[in-house]
Motif scaffolding. Structure first.
Motif, PDB file in Angstrom:
ATOM      1  N   ARG A 243      10.387 -22.584  23.256  1.00 25.99           N
ATOM      2  CA  ARG A 243      11.006 -21.266  23.059  1.00 25.99           C
ATOM      3  C   ARG A 243      11.922 -20.931  24.238  1.00 25.99           C
ATOM      4  O   ARG A 243      11.611 -21.262  25.378  1.00 25.99           O
ATOM      5  CB  ARG A 243       9.882 -20.224  22.954  1.00 25.99           C
ATOM      6  CG  ARG A 243       9.904 -19.481  21.633  1.00 25.99           C
ATOM      7  CD  ARG A 243       8.670 -18.673  21.428  1.00 25.99           C
ATOM      8  NE  ARG A 243       8.547 -17.531  22.336  1.00 25.99           N
ATOM      9  CZ  ARG A 243       7.742 -16.492  22.096  1.00 25.99           C
ATOM     10  NH1 ARG A 243       7.035 -16.461  20.979  1.00 25.99           N
ATOM     11  NH2 ARG A 243       7.646 -15.522  22.956  1.00 25.99           N
ATOM     12  N   PRO A 279      21.234 -20.906  14.400  1.00 30.12           N
ATOM     13  CA  PRO A 279      20.022 -20.228  14.871  1.00 30.12           C
ATOM     14  C   PRO A 279      18.779 -21.073  14.578  1.00 30.12           C
ATOM     15  O   PRO A 279      18.786 -21.837  13.631  1.00 30.12           O
ATOM     16  CB  PRO A 279      19.978 -18.934  14.059  1.00 30.12           C
ATOM     17  CG  PRO A 279      21.025 -19.036  13.003  1.00 30.12           C
ATOM     18  CD  PRO A 279      21.826 -20.283  13.229  1.00 30.12           C
ATOM     19  N   ASP A 280      17.677 -20.899  15.363  1.00 30.80           N
ATOM     20  CA  ASP A 280      17.652 -20.071  16.561  1.00 30.80           C
ATOM     21  C   ASP A 280      17.980 -20.884  17.813  1.00 30.80           C
ATOM     22  O   ASP A 280      18.476 -20.349  18.793  1.00 30.80           O
ATOM     23  CB  ASP A 280      16.232 -19.498  16.734  1.00 30.80           C
ATOM     24  CG  ASP A 280      15.858 -18.570  15.619  1.00 30.80           C
ATOM     25  OD1 ASP A 280      16.693 -17.709  15.266  1.00 30.80           O
ATOM     26  OD2 ASP A 280      14.752 -18.709  15.063  1.00 30.80           O
ATOM     27  N   SER A 281      17.694 -22.201  17.729  1.00 30.48           N
ATOM     28  CA  SER A 281      17.653 -22.994  18.953  1.00 30.48           C
ATOM     29  C   SER A 281      19.007 -23.150  19.630  1.00 30.48           C
ATOM     30  O   SER A 281      19.066 -23.440  20.822  1.00 30.48           O
ATOM     31  CB  SER A 281      17.064 -24.381  18.649  1.00 30.48           C
ATOM     32  OG  SER A 281      17.775 -24.972  17.591  1.00 30.48           O
ATOM     33  N   ILE A 283      21.618 -20.868  19.772  1.00 30.49           N
ATOM     34  CA  ILE A 283      22.320 -19.630  20.156  1.00 30.49           C
ATOM     35  C   ILE A 283      22.624 -19.656  21.655  1.00 30.49           C
ATOM     36  O   ILE A 283      23.742 -19.340  22.081  1.00 30.49           O
ATOM     37  CB  ILE A 283      21.453 -18.380  19.850  1.00 30.49           C
ATOM     38  CG1 ILE A 283      21.053 -18.354  18.375  1.00 30.49           C
ATOM     39  CG2 ILE A 283      22.153 -17.102  20.282  1.00 30.49           C
ATOM     40  CD1 ILE A 283      22.106 -17.896  17.426  1.00 30.49           C
ATOM     41  N   LYS A 303      20.008 -16.605  10.177  1.00 26.38           N
ATOM     42  CA  LYS A 303      18.828 -17.279   9.642  1.00 26.38           C
ATOM     43  C   LYS A 303      17.894 -16.248   9.023  1.00 26.38           C
ATOM     44  O   LYS A 303      17.637 -15.198   9.620  1.00 26.38           O
ATOM     45  CB  LYS A 303      18.127 -17.996  10.792  1.00 26.38           C
ATOM     46  CG  LYS A 303      16.929 -18.802  10.365  1.00 26.38           C
ATOM     47  CD  LYS A 303      16.493 -19.681  11.528  1.00 26.38           C
ATOM     48  CE  LYS A 303      15.088 -20.174  11.350  1.00 26.38           C
ATOM     49  NZ  LYS A 303      14.647 -20.938  12.509  1.00 26.38           N
ATOM     50  N   LYS A 305      14.482 -14.985   8.519  1.00 21.25           N
ATOM     51  CA  LYS A 305      13.230 -15.183   9.266  1.00 21.25           C
ATOM     52  C   LYS A 305      12.035 -15.435   8.354  1.00 21.25           C
ATOM     53  O   LYS A 305      10.974 -15.822   8.806  1.00 21.25           O
ATOM     54  CB  LYS A 305      12.899 -13.917  10.064  1.00 21.25           C
ATOM     55  CG  LYS A 305      13.861 -13.560  11.140  1.00 21.25           C
ATOM     56  CD  LYS A 305      13.289 -12.378  11.933  1.00 21.25           C
ATOM     57  CE  LYS A 305      14.242 -11.905  13.001  1.00 21.25           C
ATOM     58  NZ  LYS A 305      15.442 -11.256  12.437  1.00 21.25           N
TER      59      LYS A 305
END
Ligand code: 5GP
Ligand code: SF4
Ligand code: MG
Length: 458
Positions: A243, A279-281, A283, A303, A305
Motif C-alpha cells: 500500500r 488506479p490504484d497502484s 496514481i 476504478k 471500488k
C-alpha cells in the motif's frame, strides 16, 4: 499474503481484525485469527474478506492477549478452506499455530522426505511442512524453529505462536517484508507498516533477513537462525503490491513510486496533453511523471471500488455492449487528448490492451504507455503470483511487439537502474538491496530444483 501478530494486549483479536483489514489488499481469498488465552487456543478461519469472515460474536470468542492472523492471496493453487491460515497443530501437550507470507522453493523435497519417514499431511501448504519439521525436533521450541528454518529455501515471513510465546522470522534475503511495532507495552508484527498505523501502534523496525524474534513472559529476544545473505527485498512490493502509505525498510511506497514516475519521465519524455495513472497502484507514479514533465496530471481512469470477487461477471453480450466492471475512462477528460498512461507492470498484456482501448473509445487521440518496471520475463519463486512463464508477454515478445499487442502509440519500460535508484534503498549492496529476478533472472537463492515449487503465499 499478509500476516499480523499481537503479543501482550488484552484486545489481541480485535487488533488483529483491524490489522488484517489494513492488509486486505495482500489477499482476499481467505483469512483467520488464532489467539492464545491461559493455555488454550481459540481460532476462526473462513473464505472471504476479513469483514465478511469475522463478526462481533466471533471476535469476542477469541479471547487472550496474543494473536496471529493471516490474509491469503488466491493463487493458481487450490482455493479451499483447508488452506486458510493460521494452521493449528497439537504440539507437546499444547498447541502450535503457524502462518506465513511467501513461498518455499524446496518445499516439495522436504515434504517428500517427511512423508517417506512417516508424516501425514492434511494440506498442500508450506506452513504445514514447517510445523512437521518443528514437531519432529527433540529440542526446545526456539531451537527447533531455528533448525527448521535453516532448512528452508525461499522468500518468507513467518509468525509462530505457542501458549505464551510468539516467534517472528524473515528469510535470510529479506525477500518478504515484516515490521515490528509497539502499542503501549504490547508488541505488534505486520507484513506492512500501514497496519501499525491503523491500530495506532508505533513502528519500531523491520525484521531483518535471517532474524528470529522471540516474545515470551521475559520480553523480547533478538536471535538469528541464519546469517544475513545478500539482501534482496522484492522489487514488486515497491512497484505495485504494498500500500502507498506503507514504508518498507524506511522507504515510503508512495514516494518511491513517485520517483519511479519522475525517472520514467527523464528516461522517456513524450509530448502529450495529460498524464493519467491506472488506479490504484500507478496514481503515485503518474503524479511523479506529471511533476517532472510539467504535463498536467488528470484522473483519466476511474476504478470501481466495489468490484468484488463474488460479483456476477457480465455476459459476453453485455461485455461487447461495453459493460465495464472495474475501470472506466473519463470521456470529458481524455477526449481529443494525447494521453500518457502510467501503469506498474505488464504481465500477460491483456489488462494493458483493455485499458488502452478504453482510452481510445473515450476519444483519446494518442495513448503513450509508460511502465514503472522493466519487462517481466521470469517467474517468481518467492510468493508473488505469476502466470506460467509462457504467458508472460515479455518472455517471448520484444518491446515493439508488445507495443503492437497492447495497441499503444508508444511504449517504454523503466530501466533496471532507474528502478533501483527510484527505490533508493541500501547503498553499497547489490541492486541496492532489491530482488529483480523476475526482470533479470538473477535469483538470490537456488531455484532450479527438480521439483521447485512455483506458487504463491502457500
Ligand atoms: P496484465 O498485463 O497481466 O494483463 O496486467 C497487468 C496488471 O496487473 C498491472 O496493472 C498490475 O497492477 C497487475 N499486476 C501486476 N503484477 C501482478 C501480479 O503479480 N499478479 C497479479 N494478479 N496482478 C498483477
Ligand atoms: Fe519480487 Fe520478482 Fe523477486 Fe519475485 S522475482 S521476489 S516478484 S522481485
Ligand atoms: Mg494495476
Amino acid at each position: 499474503c499478509g500476516v499480523f501478530g499481537v503479543f501482550g494486549h488484552p484486545d489481541a483479536a480485535n487488533l488483529a481484525y483491524y490489522g488484517l483489514h489494513a492488509l486486505q489488499h495482500r489477499g482476499e481469498e481467505s483469512c483467520g485469527i488464532c489467539t492464545s488465552d491461559d493455555g488454550k487456543f481459540h481460532f476462526h478461519r473462513g473464505m472471504g474478506l476479513v469483514k465478511e469472515v469475522f463478526d462481533r460474536d466471533k471476535l469476542e470468542s477469541l479471547t487472550g492477549a496474543q494473536a496471529i492472523g493471516h490474509v491469503r492471496y488466491s493463487t493458481s493453487g487450490a482455493s479451499q478452506l483447508g488452506n486458510a491460515q493460521p494452521l493449528v497443530f497439537k504440539y507437546r501437550g499444547g498447541d502450535l499455530a503457524v502462518c506465513t507470507n511467501g513461498n518455499l522453493v524446496n518445499e516439495p523435497g522436504i515434504r517428500k522426505e517427511l512423508e517417506e519417514t512417516g508424516s501425514i499431511f492434511q494440506t498442500t501448504s508450506d506452513t504445514e511442512v514447517i510445523a512437521h519439521l518443528i514437531a519432529r525436533s527433540p529440542k526446545d521450541i526456539v531451537e527447533a524453529v531455528k533448525d527448521a528454518f535453516a532448512r528452508l529455501i525461499g522468500g518468507y515471513a513467518f509468525l509462530i505462536q505457542t501458549q505464551g510465546m510468539l516467534i517472528a522470522a524473515c528469510d535470510p534475503h529479506g525477500l518478504r517484508p515484516l515490521v515490528m511495532g509497539r502499542l503501549g507495552n504490547a508488541y505488534i508484527f505486520a507484513s506492512e507498516s500501514c497496519a501499525l498505523e491503523t491500530i495506532g501502534a508505533e513502528y519500531e523496525r523491520d525484521v531483518q533477513p535471517g532474524e528470529l524474534l522471540v516474545l515470551d513472559k521475559d520480553g523480547l529476544r533478538e536471535e538469528r537462525f541464519a546469517p544475513m545473505e545478500r539482501r534482496a527485498i522484492c522489487a514488486m512490493e515497491y512497484i505495485y503490491f504494498a500500500r502507498p502509505d506503507s514504508d518498507i525498510y524506511g522507504v515510503n511506497l508512495h514516494m518511491s513510486r513517485k520517483r519511479m514516475g519522475q525517472t520514467l519521465a527523464q528516461e522517456s519524455f513524450v509530448d502529450a496533453d495529460i498524464v493519467t495513472g491506472v488506479p490504484d497502484s500507478s496514481i503515485s507514479a503518474a503524479i511523479g511523471y506529471a511533476e517532472q514533465t510539467g504535463i498536467p496530471y488528470e484522473l483519466g481512469l476511474i476504478k470501481n471500488k466495489y468490484t468484488g470477487r463474488t460479483f456476477i461477471q457480465p455476459s459476453q453480450e453485455l461485455r461487447e455492449k461495453g459493460v465495464k466492471m472495474k475501470l472506466s475512462a473519463v470521456r470529458k477528460i481524455v477526449e481529443g487528448k494525447r494521453v500518457v498512461m502510467i501503469d506498474d507492470s505488464i504481465v500477460r498484456g491483456t489488462t494493458s490492451l483493455r485499458i488502452v482501448n478504453l482510452l481510445r473509445e473515450a476519444g483519446a487521440l494518442e495513448v503513450h504507455v509508460r511502465i514503472t518496471s522493466p519487462p517481466f520475463m521470469n517467474p517468481c519463486y518467492y510468493g508473488i503470483d505469476t502466470p506460467n512463464p509462457a504467458d508472460l508477454i515479455a518472455s517471448s515478445k520484444t518491446v515493439e511487439e508488445i507495443r503492437q499487442a497492447i495497441n499503444a502509440d508508444s511504449l517504454y519500460f523503466l530501466s533496471e537502474r532507474g528502478l533501483i535508484d527510484s527505490v533508493g534503498g541500501h547503498d553499497n549492496e547489490k541492486n541496492r538491496g532489491l530482488c529483480l529476478a523476475c526482470f533479470n533472472n538473477d535469483y538470490p537463492t537456488q531455484v532450479r530444483f527438480e521439483d521447485a515449487k512455483l506458487t504463491s503465499c502457500s
